[in-house]
Write an enzyme that holds these catalytic residues in place. Structure first.
Site, mmCIF file in Angstrom:
data_model
loop_
_atom_site.group_PDB
_atom_site.id
_atom_site.type_symbol
_atom_site.label_atom_id
_atom_site.label_comp_id
_atom_site.label_asym_id
_atom_site.label_seq_id
_atom_site.Cartn_x
_atom_site.Cartn_y
_atom_site.Cartn_z
ATOM 1 N N ARG A 102 -1.792 26.354 6.122
ATOM 2 C CA ARG A 102 -0.446 26.437 5.558
ATOM 3 C C ARG A 102 -0.020 27.905 5.612
ATOM 4 O O ARG A 102 -0.641 28.747 4.971
ATOM 5 C CB ARG A 102 -0.441 25.921 4.119
ATOM 6 C CG ARG A 102 0.883 26.108 3.449
ATOM 7 C CD ARG A 102 0.978 25.550 2.029
ATOM 8 N NE ARG A 102 2.267 25.945 1.512
ATOM 9 C CZ ARG A 102 2.479 26.621 0.393
ATOM 10 N NH1 ARG A 102 1.468 26.912 -0.413
ATOM 11 N NH2 ARG A 102 3.687 26.983 0.036
ATOM 12 N N HIS A 147 8.991 31.366 1.632
ATOM 13 C CA HIS A 147 8.013 31.792 0.629
ATOM 14 C C HIS A 147 8.465 33.162 0.107
ATOM 15 O O HIS A 147 7.809 34.180 0.315
ATOM 16 C CB HIS A 147 6.608 31.840 1.243
ATOM 17 C CG HIS A 147 5.486 31.833 0.247
ATOM 18 N ND1 HIS A 147 4.487 30.875 0.225
ATOM 19 C CD2 HIS A 147 5.185 32.660 -0.771
ATOM 20 C CE1 HIS A 147 3.631 31.128 -0.744
ATOM 21 N NE2 HIS A 147 4.033 32.218 -1.378
ATOM 22 N N GLU A 192 7.319 27.205 -4.419
ATOM 23 C CA GLU A 192 7.440 27.549 -5.835
ATOM 24 C C GLU A 192 8.868 27.923 -6.240
ATOM 25 O O GLU A 192 9.153 29.078 -6.587
ATOM 26 C CB GLU A 192 6.474 28.685 -6.198
ATOM 27 C CG GLU A 192 5.021 28.299 -6.063
ATOM 28 C CD GLU A 192 4.074 29.218 -6.839
ATOM 29 O OE1 GLU A 192 4.507 30.283 -7.313
ATOM 30 O OE2 GLU A 192 2.897 28.854 -6.985
ATOM 31 N N ASN A 330 1.160 23.364 -6.383
ATOM 32 C CA ASN A 330 0.379 24.588 -6.534
ATOM 33 C C ASN A 330 -0.197 24.576 -7.946
ATOM 34 O O ASN A 330 0.547 24.390 -8.915
ATOM 35 C CB ASN A 330 1.267 25.828 -6.356
ATOM 36 C CG ASN A 330 1.744 25.991 -4.921
ATOM 37 O OD1 ASN A 330 1.440 25.170 -4.055
ATOM 38 N ND2 ASN A 330 2.486 27.054 -4.663
ATOM 39 N N TYR A 332 -3.026 26.639 -10.547
ATOM 40 C CA TYR A 332 -4.007 27.700 -10.832
ATOM 41 C C TYR A 332 -4.706 27.465 -12.161
ATOM 42 O O TYR A 332 -5.918 27.568 -12.251
ATOM 43 C CB TYR A 332 -3.311 29.067 -10.785
ATOM 44 C CG TYR A 332 -2.975 29.433 -9.359
ATOM 45 C CD1 TYR A 332 -3.873 30.107 -8.566
ATOM 46 C CD2 TYR A 332 -1.784 29.009 -8.764
ATOM 47 C CE1 TYR A 332 -3.614 30.385 -7.230
ATOM 48 C CE2 TYR A 332 -1.506 29.279 -7.431
ATOM 49 C CZ TYR A 332 -2.422 29.969 -6.673
ATOM 50 O OH TYR A 332 -2.178 30.227 -5.354
ATOM 51 N N GLU A 397 -1.658 24.794 -3.147
ATOM 52 C CA GLU A 397 -2.315 26.062 -3.503
ATOM 53 C C GLU A 397 -3.253 25.810 -4.673
ATOM 54 O O GLU A 397 -2.945 25.020 -5.572
ATOM 55 C CB GLU A 397 -1.313 27.144 -3.921
ATOM 56 C CG GLU A 397 -0.590 27.782 -2.779
ATOM 57 C CD GLU A 397 0.314 28.929 -3.214
ATOM 58 O OE1 GLU A 397 -0.026 29.638 -4.194
ATOM 59 O OE2 GLU A 397 1.358 29.102 -2.580
HETATM 60 C C1 NOJ Z 1 1.537 31.355 -5.858
HETATM 61 C C2 NOJ Z 1 2.270 31.962 -4.724
HETATM 62 O O1 NOJ Z 1 2.827 30.970 -3.942
HETATM 63 C C3 NOJ Z 1 1.443 32.927 -3.896
HETATM 64 O O2 NOJ Z 1 2.318 33.646 -3.097
HETATM 65 C C4 NOJ Z 1 0.623 33.809 -4.798
HETATM 66 O O3 NOJ Z 1 -0.063 34.793 -4.099
HETATM 67 C C5 NOJ Z 1 -0.332 32.947 -5.581
HETATM 68 N N1 NOJ Z 1 0.443 32.048 -6.415
HETATM 69 C C6 NOJ Z 1 -1.288 33.723 -6.480
HETATM 70 O O4 NOJ Z 1 -0.562 34.408 -7.437
#
Ligand code: NOJ
Length: 491
Positions: A102, A147, A192, A330, A332, A397
């Site tokens: 990606r 992006h 995002e 995405n 985290y 992500e």
């Molecule tokens: C989401 C973003 O899409 C990406 O650009 C970024 O580096 C990562 N999170 C980590 O923060």
């Protein structure tokens, strides 16, 4: 699943397996056909900021104009030099065993002024070469159109605040579909959207405009309009290419602080005002009723004649409804949320009426904005299943940073992926979530926006001190190599 996560999850998992709460036979492999990949973005890896006719974008501009905007006063001028080293990058992806890459297209590299009347052939060629190189090595391209690196000329006319941008974006999308569509079957229009709008509500991301509670809703509205136009264009003109189009959504998935109805509702609002803000309209055509209700109410109380949350036309609603072929997520880490007033007036936080924090017990990592909580990924996929009728999902992500002090010894990253992938398997096998792929963030260290190069998300280290930007496998790259080899073996 035990403990509070089990309770929270059971709020979503209707008709959960009889094994819920008991040890279950854990699945060690992913379903056959599941795709593993890795992700990057143009500004974060390419460099070549003014090479071969590329135009200026808002990140070139802000890093040059305000070096102090970035923690280590760096920028993406050279970054990982992937503009020149893309063939090496493809070999790295291949040798780890990834089946998908990606990456994003720099809008100003292909259209230096952002508009279709000025095409930069060298820019188009770069991505064609990258796509061909990937395919020749058995790696499927997944292309993000936007992006965060908006051409500066478009920012100069208001950027995402200007309603015209929807058509300008659709023209850009048209060029990409036309040029690459016979080779690219996975598209992400916007990465995002929630982060993009933060550029209009805080001094956080470019263009760093402080218009909380107004700029974010207007820019978000135009992002959705732009996405819908691109999606409908694909359907009308390019459906013979048989690709899939979506966005990569981000946001907050929350564990309620208590299981009181107020806190459970607050955790839901936290989701609806982040992931849901953009995902809900792509399924149902309009904002989730809770956004409409709360922003309208607050706008009135502030003495405004109109809501700060704009309204879609009938035509836009029709275009938006059902405008994703899969859901890009995405993820985290999660938050802990409870009911309460927050934020200044006007602001999204104030509208959402949610307070949130990290639980003290959650594992820390170098990036202060996230905690490592693998169960959150399962919670998120279940939430998406429940909200939108179990759509096809790709985790676009997922990853964790290191701070580079022991650059190759990234044990936390191995543990992060090991546990997140296990939660994903549970989501698939135990909860029936329709997750078909996972692209890790990131294949290699790169420019981490405001953190510059101080936070490293790569499984491959990049030496920013060397002119050739030498790449070296970290332990997690070897771990992934083994993991994917096993996966292949049992397909
Ligand atoms: C989401 C973003 O899409 C990406 O650009 C970024 O580096 C990562 N999170 C980590 O923060």
């Amino acid at each position: 699943m035990k403990g509070v996560w089990g309770l929270v999850l059971s709020l979503f998992v209707v008709g959960c397996s009889a094994n819920d709460g008991l040890p279950v036979a854990s699945h060690t492999m992913f379903p056959s056909g599941f795709k593993f990949g890795a992700a990057t973005a143009s500004y974060q890896v390419e460099g070549g900021w003014n090479a071969d006719g590329k135009g200026m974008n808002i990140w070139d501009n802000i890093t040059h104009e305000r070096p102090d905007f970035i923690a280590d006063r760096t920028n993406g001028d050279v970054a990982d030099d992937s503009y020149r080293k893309y063939k090496e990058d493809v070999q790295i992806l291949k040798s780890i065993g990834f089946q998908m890459y990606r990456f994003s297209i720099s809008w100003a590299r292909v259209l230096p002024t952002g508009r279709i009347d000025n095409v930069n052939q060298a820019g188009l060629d770069y991505y064609m070469n990258l796509i061909d190189e990937l395919r020749a090595n058995g790696i499927e391209p997944m292309v993000t159109m936007y992006h965060w690196d908006l051409p500066q000329t478009l920012q100069d006319i208001g950027g995402w605040l200007n309603a015209d941008i929807a058509q300008i974006f659709a023209d850009y999308a048209d060029l990409l579909f036309k040029t690459y569509g016979d080779k690219v079957k996975w598209w992400v229009t916007i990465n995002e959207p929630l982060s993009v709008v933060t550029g209009y509500s805080a001094d956080n991301f470019a263009p760093a405009l402080n218009m909380a509670g107004i700029g974010d809703y207007v820019s978000g509205h135009n992002l959705l309009r732009a996405h819908a136009k691109a999606y409908r264009l694909y359907q009308q003109k390019y459906s013979h290419q048989r690709g899939k189009v979506s966005m990569a959504f981000c946001g907050n998935i929350c564990q309620p602080l208590t299981l009181s109805p107020e806190d459970v509702a607050a955790a839901d609002r936290c989701y609806q005002f982040s992931y849901g803000w953009f995902a809900h309209p792509t399924f149902f055509g309009d904002y989730h009723p809770i956004l409409r209700q709360l922003v309208d109410k607050n706008s009135k109380m502030e003495g405004r004649n109109e809501s700060r949350l704009p309204r879609f036309t009938e035509e836009e609603i029709a275009d938006l409804a059902g405008s994703v072929d899969y859901v890009g997520l995405n993820y985290y880490g999660p938050l802990m949320a409870w009911n309460g007033s927050a934020g200044s007036i006007p602001s999204r936080d104030h509208d959402a009426q949610v307070r949130y924090k990290f639980d003290d017990s959650w594992e820390v990592c170098p990036s202060s904005w996230m905690r490592v909580v693998p169960q959150g990924l399962r919670l998120l996929t279940n939430k998406v299943k429940e909200e939108y009728g179990n759509p096809m999902v790709i985790i676009t992500e997922n990853g964790v940073s290191d701070d580079g002090t022991d650059p190759l010894n990234d044990l936390q990253r191995i543990s992060y992926y090991e546990r997140h992938l296990a939660e994903l398997r549970r989501a698939i096998y135990e909860d029936g979530c329709n997750v078909v792929g996972h692209t890790s963030w990131s294949i290699m260290d790169n420019f981490e926006w405001r953190d510059g190069y101080t936070k490293k998300f790569g499984m491959v280290s990049v030496d920013y001190g060397s002119p050739s930007r030498t790449r070296t496998f970290k332990k997690s790259a070897y771990w992934f190599q083994n993991y994917l080899a096993m996966h292949k073996l049992y397909q």
